[in-house]
Scaffold this motif. Structure first.
Motif, PDB file in Angstrom:
ATOM      1  N   GLU A   4       0.855  -1.191   0.000  1.00 23.36           N
ATOM      2  CA  GLU A   4       0.000   0.000   0.000  1.00 23.36           C
ATOM      3  C   GLU A   4       0.891   1.240   0.000  1.00 23.36           C
ATOM      4  OE1 GLU A   4      -2.847   0.464   3.125  1.00 23.36           O
ATOM      5  OE2 GLU A   4      -4.059  -1.234   2.497  1.00 23.36           O
ATOM      6  N   THR A   5       0.555   2.200  -0.847  1.00 22.45           N
ATOM      7  CA  THR A   5       1.176   3.518  -0.705  1.00 22.45           C
ATOM      8  C   THR A   5       0.204   4.407   0.047  1.00 22.45           C
ATOM      9  OG1 THR A   5       0.289   4.228  -2.830  1.00 22.45           O
ATOM     10  CG2 THR A   5       2.539   3.369  -2.824  1.00 22.45           C
ATOM     11  N   ILE A   6       0.735   5.210   0.950  1.00 28.51           N
ATOM     12  CA  ILE A   6      -0.082   6.128   1.733  1.00 28.51           C
ATOM     13  C   ILE A   6       0.538   7.515   1.579  1.00 28.51           C
ATOM     14  CG2 ILE A   6      -0.962   6.707   4.030  1.00 28.51           C
ATOM     15  CD1 ILE A   6       0.305   3.252   3.715  1.00 28.51           C
ATOM     16  N   PHE A   7      -0.181   8.406   0.912  1.00 29.52           N
ATOM     17  CA  PHE A   7       0.333   9.747   0.629  1.00 29.52           C
ATOM     18  C   PHE A   7      -0.533  10.779   1.347  1.00 29.52           C
ATOM     19  CE2 PHE A   7       1.649   8.124  -3.877  1.00 29.52           C
ATOM     20  CZ  PHE A   7       2.723   7.439  -3.330  1.00 29.52           C
ATOM     21  N   ASP A   8       0.012  11.419   2.360  1.00 29.70           N
ATOM     22  CA  ASP A   8      -0.689  12.522   3.016  1.00 29.70           C
ATOM     23  C   ASP A   8      -0.166  13.814   2.394  1.00 29.70           C
ATOM     24  OD1 ASP A   8      -1.542  14.620   4.682  1.00 29.70           O
ATOM     25  OD2 ASP A   8      -1.573  13.320   6.449  1.00 29.70           O
ATOM     26  N   LYS A   9      -0.918  14.303   1.406  1.00 31.86           N
ATOM     27  CA  LYS A   9      -0.435  15.439   0.625  1.00 31.86           C
ATOM     28  C   LYS A   9      -0.576  16.758   1.375  1.00 31.86           C
ATOM     29  CE  LYS A   9      -1.307  12.935  -3.639  1.00 31.86           C
ATOM     30  NZ  LYS A   9      -2.089  12.805  -4.882  1.00 31.86           N
ATOM     31  N   GLU A  10      -1.420  16.771   2.414  1.00 33.15           N
ATOM     32  CA  GLU A  10      -1.563  17.999   3.201  1.00 33.15           C
ATOM     33  C   GLU A  10      -0.361  18.183   4.126  1.00 33.15           C
ATOM     34  OE1 GLU A  10      -5.404  17.978   5.166  1.00 33.15           O
ATOM     35  OE2 GLU A  10      -6.382  17.371   3.301  1.00 33.15           O
ATOM     36  N   LYS A  11       0.051  17.087   4.764  1.00 32.62           N
ATOM     37  CA  LYS A  11       1.167  17.174   5.718  1.00 32.62           C
ATOM     38  C   LYS A  11       2.492  16.735   5.090  1.00 32.62           C
ATOM     39  CE  LYS A  11      -0.885  14.780   9.198  1.00 32.62           C
ATOM     40  NZ  LYS A  11      -2.276  14.455   8.780  1.00 32.62           N
ATOM     41  N   PHE A  42      -2.602  10.708   6.854  1.00 30.94           N
ATOM     42  CA  PHE A  42      -3.966  10.482   6.359  1.00 30.94           C
ATOM     43  C   PHE A  42      -3.980  10.605   4.841  1.00 30.94           C
ATOM     44  CE2 PHE A  42      -5.650  12.604  10.523  1.00 30.94           C
ATOM     45  CZ  PHE A  42      -5.337  11.459  11.236  1.00 30.94           C
ATOM     46  N   ASP A  43      -4.174   9.493   4.154  1.00 32.72           N
ATOM     47  CA  ASP A  43      -4.341   9.540   2.706  1.00 32.72           C
ATOM     48  C   ASP A  43      -5.837   9.550   2.437  1.00 32.72           C
ATOM     49  OD1 ASP A  43      -4.661   8.966  -0.040  1.00 32.72           O
ATOM     50  OD2 ASP A  43      -2.782   7.855  -0.104  1.00 32.72           O
ATOM     51  N   LYS A  44      -6.376  10.741   2.228  1.00 38.25           N
ATOM     52  CA  LYS A  44      -7.825  10.882   2.113  1.00 38.25           C
ATOM     53  C   LYS A  44      -8.341  10.448   0.752  1.00 38.25           C
ATOM     54  CE  LYS A  44      -7.772  14.488   5.607  1.00 38.25           C
ATOM     55  NZ  LYS A  44      -7.983  15.910   5.961  1.00 38.25           N
ATOM     56  N   GLU A  45      -7.437  10.376  -0.237  1.00 31.63           N
ATOM     57  CA  GLU A  45      -7.882   9.915  -1.561  1.00 31.63           C
ATOM     58  C   GLU A  45      -8.075   8.402  -1.560  1.00 31.63           C
ATOM     59  OE1 GLU A  45      -5.137  11.422  -4.540  1.00 31.63           O
ATOM     60  OE2 GLU A  45      -5.219  13.410  -3.629  1.00 31.63           O
ATOM     61  N   LYS A  46      -7.120   7.686  -0.933  1.00 30.55           N
ATOM     62  CA  LYS A  46      -7.192   6.221  -0.936  1.00 30.55           C
ATOM     63  C   LYS A  46      -7.792   5.683   0.366  1.00 30.55           C
ATOM     64  CE  LYS A  46      -2.733   5.480  -2.195  1.00 30.55           C
ATOM     65  NZ  LYS A  46      -2.122   6.787  -2.491  1.00 30.55           N
ATOM     66  N   ARG A  57      -6.661   5.717   3.637  1.00 33.41           N
ATOM     67  CA  ARG A  57      -5.698   4.969   4.461  1.00 33.41           C
ATOM     68  C   ARG A  57      -5.201   5.907   5.548  1.00 33.41           C
ATOM     69  NH1 ARG A  57      -2.852   2.290  -0.973  1.00 33.41           N
ATOM     70  NH2 ARG A  57      -4.600   0.901  -1.384  1.00 33.41           N
ATOM     71  N   ASP A 106      -7.841   1.241   7.230  1.00 35.31           N
ATOM     72  CA  ASP A 106      -8.227   1.561   5.860  1.00 35.31           C
ATOM     73  C   ASP A 106      -9.745   1.518   5.754  1.00 35.31           C
ATOM     74  OD1 ASP A 106      -5.554   1.546   5.001  1.00 35.31           O
ATOM     75  OD2 ASP A 106      -5.612  -0.558   4.415  1.00 35.31           O
TER      76      ASP A 106
END
Lengths: 111, 111
Positions: free
Chosen positions: A31-38, B34-38, B40, B62
């Motif tokens: 799984e990739t987990i990308f928190d683009k806000e933080k 927090f990956d809000k798109e996926k 997770r 998830d």
């Protein structure tokens, strides 16, 4: 392109590439987990090896104060070098896995 | 509120609460990712215990196919029960830490 946006894209590219390599055991997914806000980016292996639970964070990179922090790298990939090849200056890469006192001797960023 | 949006808020609330508890060692911080798109959601302890690197994913939840999957819980908090108290139906919570064959006996969701 904006400098930080370039860093974000480099990190996501590395992690997505890695996540496409199928684990040997078919019951484990990446799984990739990308928190683009933080600005926090992870790749995690998780699943089952028979009855044994598998959970391992393979990569974790953050962007803090304009620099890329390598918080975790459980592979033999030299991702700091790969980031340099993608155009990230060495001083903007912090080897978070190295203790603070050692960082000044790495040739990479110190904080 | 939309059902999934409610689930998202419950998960983030649990993880943010947890991240506010300061680790005993001041050199360790808790990051929420927090990956809000996926959909997770993780909480990770990271830092240093003297010269020893500390890295531990404490929580990983998830949302998949409309259900909350508890992929990791390294605490003694009964977060499945806490989610139920917040209004999430048991059948919408999957104990990912339990092997598939055991899930039907947990009273929680199976997949």
């Amino acid at each position: 392109m904006d400098r930080l946006e370039h860093y974000r894209q480099c990190i996501q590219k590395l992690l997505i590439e890695d996540s496409k390599i199928a684990p040997i055991n078919g019951e484990i997914e990446v799984e990739t987990i990308f928190d683009k806000e933080k600005d926090r980016y992870l790749a995690v292996d998780l699943g089952w090896d028979g009855h044994r639970r598998v959970y391992n964070c393979v990569f974790h990179l953050d962007i803090k104060n304009g620099k890329i922090w390598i918080q975790r790298n459980q592979t033999d990939r030299q991702i700091a070098e790969e980031l340099v090849e993608m155009g990230v200056p060495k001083e903007d890469i912090v080897l978070g896995l190295q203790p603070t006192y050692a960082r000044e001797h790495t040739g990479f960023g110190v904080a």
